[in-house]
Each structure stands twice: as C-alpha cells, then as structure tokens.
Design an enzyme around this catalytic site. Structure first.
Site, PDB file in Angstrom:
ATOM      1  N   LYS A  44       0.838  -1.208   0.000  1.00 25.70           N
ATOM      2  CA  LYS A  44       0.000   0.000   0.000  1.00 25.70           C
ATOM      3  C   LYS A  44       0.874   1.261   0.000  1.00 25.70           C
ATOM      4  CE  LYS A  44      -0.371   0.077   5.023  1.00 25.70           C
ATOM      5  NZ  LYS A  44      -1.139  -0.404   6.183  1.00 25.70           N
ATOM      6  N   ARG A 151     -11.123   1.059  14.470  1.00 26.33           N
ATOM      7  CA  ARG A 151     -11.010   1.784  13.194  1.00 26.33           C
ATOM      8  C   ARG A 151     -12.028   1.200  12.233  1.00 26.33           C
ATOM      9  NH1 ARG A 151      -4.747   2.002  11.258  1.00 26.33           N
ATOM     10  NH2 ARG A 151      -5.206  -0.189  10.885  1.00 26.33           N
ATOM     11  N   TYR A 299      17.464  30.581   4.273  1.00 32.68           N
ATOM     12  CA  TYR A 299      16.382  31.400   4.828  1.00 32.68           C
ATOM     13  C   TYR A 299      16.654  31.813   6.274  1.00 32.68           C
ATOM     14  CZ  TYR A 299      13.111  30.668   0.962  1.00 32.68           C
ATOM     15  OH  TYR A 299      12.491  30.687  -0.248  1.00 32.68           O
ATOM     16  N   MET A 352      12.014  24.429   0.043  1.00 23.96           N
ATOM     17  CA  MET A 352      11.031  23.597  -0.652  1.00 23.96           C
ATOM     18  C   MET A 352      11.684  22.604  -1.616  1.00 23.96           C
ATOM     19  SD  MET A 352       7.710  24.716  -2.878  1.00 23.96           S
ATOM     20  CE  MET A 352       6.995  25.715  -1.610  1.00 23.96           C
TER      21      MET A 352
HETATM   22  C1  LIG Z   1      -0.402  -1.399   6.860  1.00 27.54           C
HETATM   23  C2  LIG Z   1      -0.999  -2.618   7.437  1.00 27.54           C
HETATM   24  C3  LIG Z   1      -0.186  -3.695   7.800  1.00 27.54           C
HETATM   25  C4  LIG Z   1       1.320  -3.660   7.723  1.00 27.54           C
HETATM   26  O1  LIG Z   1       1.852  -2.987   8.836  1.00 27.54           O
HETATM   27  P1  LIG Z   1       3.438  -2.875   9.074  1.00 27.54           P
HETATM   28  O2  LIG Z   1       3.543  -2.361  10.448  1.00 27.54           O
HETATM   29  O3  LIG Z   1       3.945  -1.923   8.045  1.00 27.54           O
HETATM   30  O4  LIG Z   1       4.016  -4.225   8.892  1.00 27.54           O
HETATM   31  C5  LIG Z   1      -0.816  -4.849   8.255  1.00 27.54           C
HETATM   32  N1  LIG Z   1      -2.162  -4.918   8.343  1.00 27.54           N
HETATM   33  C6  LIG Z   1      -2.960  -3.900   8.005  1.00 27.54           C
HETATM   34  C7  LIG Z   1      -4.432  -4.061   8.127  1.00 27.54           C
HETATM   35  C8  LIG Z   1      -2.418  -2.711   7.557  1.00 27.54           C
HETATM   36  O5  LIG Z   1      -3.219  -1.694   7.232  1.00 27.54           O
END
Ligand SMILES: *Cc1c(COP(=O)(O)O)cnc(C)c1O
Length: 408
Positions: A44, A151, A299, A352
């Site tokens: 992701k 969540r 800056y 930046m």
């Molecule tokens: C992002 C995520 C993970 C991975 O977490 P890490 O700490 O990066 O290994 C596992 N499960 C879910 C549901 C996540 O959203």
C-alpha cells in the site's frame, strides 16, 4: 533528473525470506508437516514510497501468495504492474484491499479480481449486486473483526453473529478469510494484545458456529513477526487457524522495506537487526560554492559560517519529502547526506526544493556528483529521529522524480 529512488531487489527479496522464515512460513520436512504461516506482502501507499510497480512483481516472484493494498485504485494498479512485468493473471498473487469499500468500488473489485476486507452487511450487499450484474461470479471477502482498534471491523458478539448468519445464506459472496489487527504488536507482553486475542478467539468461535469455513485467518503486522516473545502470538494464530481448518497469515509492510519499530520493553529483536533497508534516495550536486566566515546561509540566516566553508547545493527539499526538521542552525545540528561515502551536514533551512550541505571536508566534490539523501549511512530512522516521527512516515513521504529497481 533531480532525484530518484533505487530499490534493492536483492534486499527486498532477502527481507521477505527472513520474515517468512521468522513467521514459520517455511514448510518443514516433518510428517505430518507442521502448519505454516504465510506472509502477506503489504504494498500500500505505493509500497511505502518505494514504488508498487517496482516492488509488487519482485515480491510476487519471491513467492508472495498475497499482496495488500489500501483501496481498489491501488489494487488495479498492482494488477496492471504485475501484468506489465509478464506475470500472467493465473500466476499473480491474491490482492487484499484492506481499507474501505464503497458502492462505487464494487465493479472494479470484480474486474480486477481483488479481495476486499469488509465488516458491514451493506458492503456485502453491494458486492452481491455487482456479482449479479457480472453474470453470477462469487466474490471472495475477508471479514475484519474489531478486537480493539476501533477503526474498522465488526465487534464480536451480536453484531458479528447477525452478520455471519446473513452471509452464510449468500451464494454471491464467500467468506474467504477472517482477520483482525493488533494495536500494540511492538509492545512486549502487551495487555492490549492479550485482550485482542481473547476477542478474536470469541469471534472465531462464532465463525465456526455459523458453519463458515474460511481459507485464511490472519492478524498482525511486521512487529507481530518480530515480537513473538513469550506470548507466542504467531503460534497462537496458527492454532486458531488450524482449529477452523484454515491457514494462518501475518501481514508485513515496513519490515519488507528494511525497517521495524524497536520492541518496547522487550529483549533484542532479532528480525529487526537482520533487516536491510531497501530504499536509496539519490540526487546530484547542482552547485558548489565557497563562503567566508561570517556569511549567513539560507532562509532567515539561522546558520552563520564560523570559518571559510565549501557548500554543495542539492535539488531536493521538503516538497520532495526531505523533512524541514532536518534543518540546522549553529546551535542545533540537523540532518546530513552522504557524499563520496562521507557525511555532509545540512546547513541552514531545508527549503522547498533546495538544501545546502557542508562539503568542506570532502575533497573534490563537484557539480553532478551523486549524493545519497537517504540510504546507507543515513537511514529513514535517522530522518525520523530528527523529525520526531517514525520511519514509516519518512519512507512514505519520499517523492522522487523516478523510482527504479536495481539488482544489487
Ligand atoms: C499497513 C498494514 C499492515 C502492515 O503494517 P506494518 O507495520 O507496516 O508491517 C498490516 N495490516 C494492516 C491491516 C495494515 O493496514
């Protein structure tokens, strides 16, 4: 090119293998074979800033049975990247969409053969409708149990029982997996994890009682592999999965890329020590100048040269993900980059798109020289320490012009 990220395919594969072995994922020669725990590879957020198009095919070829993304758009992009890398649909891993499903997403779920995480009856109704429109396909889903994160997920108890009773009567939606997420997996002997385990056990009891037979039961993240400690969280997960005739799985993200939170209140974390950072963020020197003692740099003149200095200008700044907290005044040293294998301290404010480093002690620094902004000698943990955050946020925030895989 202003800056680019090189992804070490060798290290990515190495980290994946390490996690698999540590999770108990290697099939053993024993008879009967001991149950194994698969490792879902999380790609992701553009593979935590590394580039999902680069990382997903590498992980698939390394044997990942599952990849994890956040939404259907990422899932579609991963399918496309796998196909572009010459991996046929049949050989591609399953793709789990972990964070949210809206009605407008359901056609893409089916089109790209994704497996969404669901926790609401509406979500499964939308999928069943879309399945009907697609000529009666069966959509696999993973049901998330909320065991304490609050969540997403369905709470064990009445809410879960009603959901399971409804879905067990469906033909268009199949419960392929049941999962939960730990809130404190990096904490040794966490009371919260103990409580979450209890709730997940209760939920699995309800799953079995509803007559459902999921293929997969999964929980946890990188730290769940690293911090197995006395609690034996993965051994527990394997037992729970085996009890309902399913396979167990853990979902790893950050550790694939070579980082992991330290175990809080625990001993040495062996997995964490063996991981190797995968990302090298590079740029080139676009200017070299000498300043006299007393000249201010950048800056607001927060840095004043105390002696004659030689400075190199780098075309990266906070717009590219180089955190402004790495700025340096005379009173407070900041971050550094690696030039010819030596530390070149940042001087003045990170701006930046530009940052100035001190190359007074690095002989021969010239226009066009390659510089490591993040990599060996200056890690995401170093950046995170200075920026008051975690390595996750640093690597996810790197926005180079280009990302490429390298063999080494
Ligand atoms: C992002 C995520 C993970 C991975 O977490 P890490 O700490 O990066 O290994 C596992 N499960 C879910 C549901 C996540 O959203």
């Amino acid at each position: 090119m202003k800056s680019w990220v090189e992804v070490s395919e060798r290290r990515l594969v190495g980290n994946y293998g390490l996690l698999r072995a540590a999770a108990g994922g290697e099939p053993s020669a024993a008879t009967p074979p001991t149950p194994t725990t698969a490792v879902l590879a999380v790609v992701k957020a553009n593979a935590y800033g590394h580039g999902a198009a680069v990382c997903a095919p590498v992980l698939a070829r390394a044997g990942a049975e599952w990849l994890g993304v956040t939404d259907v758009a990422e899932g579609a992009a991963v399918r496309e990247a796998l196909a572009a890398a010459g991996i046929s649909r049949r050989e591609q891993p399953e793709v789990l969409v972990m964070s949210g499903l809206l009605r407008e997403d359901t056609a893409d779920v089916i089109r790209h053969g994704l497996t969404p995480v669901v926790w609401l009856r509406e979500q499964m109704e939308w999928l069943a409708e879309a399945a009907g429109r697609s000529g009666g396909v069966v959509v696999p889903v993973h049901v998330e149990i909320d065991t304490g994160m609050a969540r997403q997920g369905v709470a064990p108890g009445r809410e879960l029982e009603q959901l399971l009773a409804w879905v067990s009567g469906q033909t268009a939606v199949r419960v392929d997996g049941v999962m939960t997420h730990f809130a404190s997996s990096e904490v040794a002997g966490s009371a919260q994890t103990v409580e979450q385990r209890k709730r997940f056990e209760e939920a699995m009891g309800a799953v079995a009682a509803a007559g459902l037979r999921p293929e997969w039961v999964h929980a946890g993240n990188s730290s769940t592999v690293d911090n197995q400690g006395a609690e034996g969280n993965l051994a527990w997960l394997r037992g729970l999965a085996t009890g309902v005739g399913a396979r167990s799985m853990v979902r790893a993200g950050i550790a694939l890329y070579g980082y992991c939170l330290p175990i809080e209140g625990g001993g040495v974390s062996e997995v964490r020590q063996a991981l190797q950072p995968v990302m090298t963020w590079k740029t080139r020197v676009i200017g070299v100048r000498e300043v006299e003692a007393g000249e201010t740099v950048g800056y607001n003149g927060i840095f004043v040269a105390e002696r004659a200095m030689r400075l190199a200008l780098l075309p990266v700044g906070y717009a590219d993900g180089l955190r402004r907290e790495l700025s340096a005044s005379n009173a407070r040293p900041g971050g550094w980059a690696m030039v010819k294998g030596q530390r070149a301290a940042i001087v003045g404010r990170v701006s930046m798109n530009l940052t100035i480093v001190d190359v007074s002690g690095i002989a021969g620094t010239a226009l066009g020289d390659e510089v490591v902004v993040l990599g060996d000698g200056v890690t995401a943990e170093d950046h995170a320490w200075l920026a008051g955050t975690i390595a996750y946020e640093i690597v996810c925030g790197v926005r180079p012009a280009h990302r490429c895989g390298i063999a080494g």
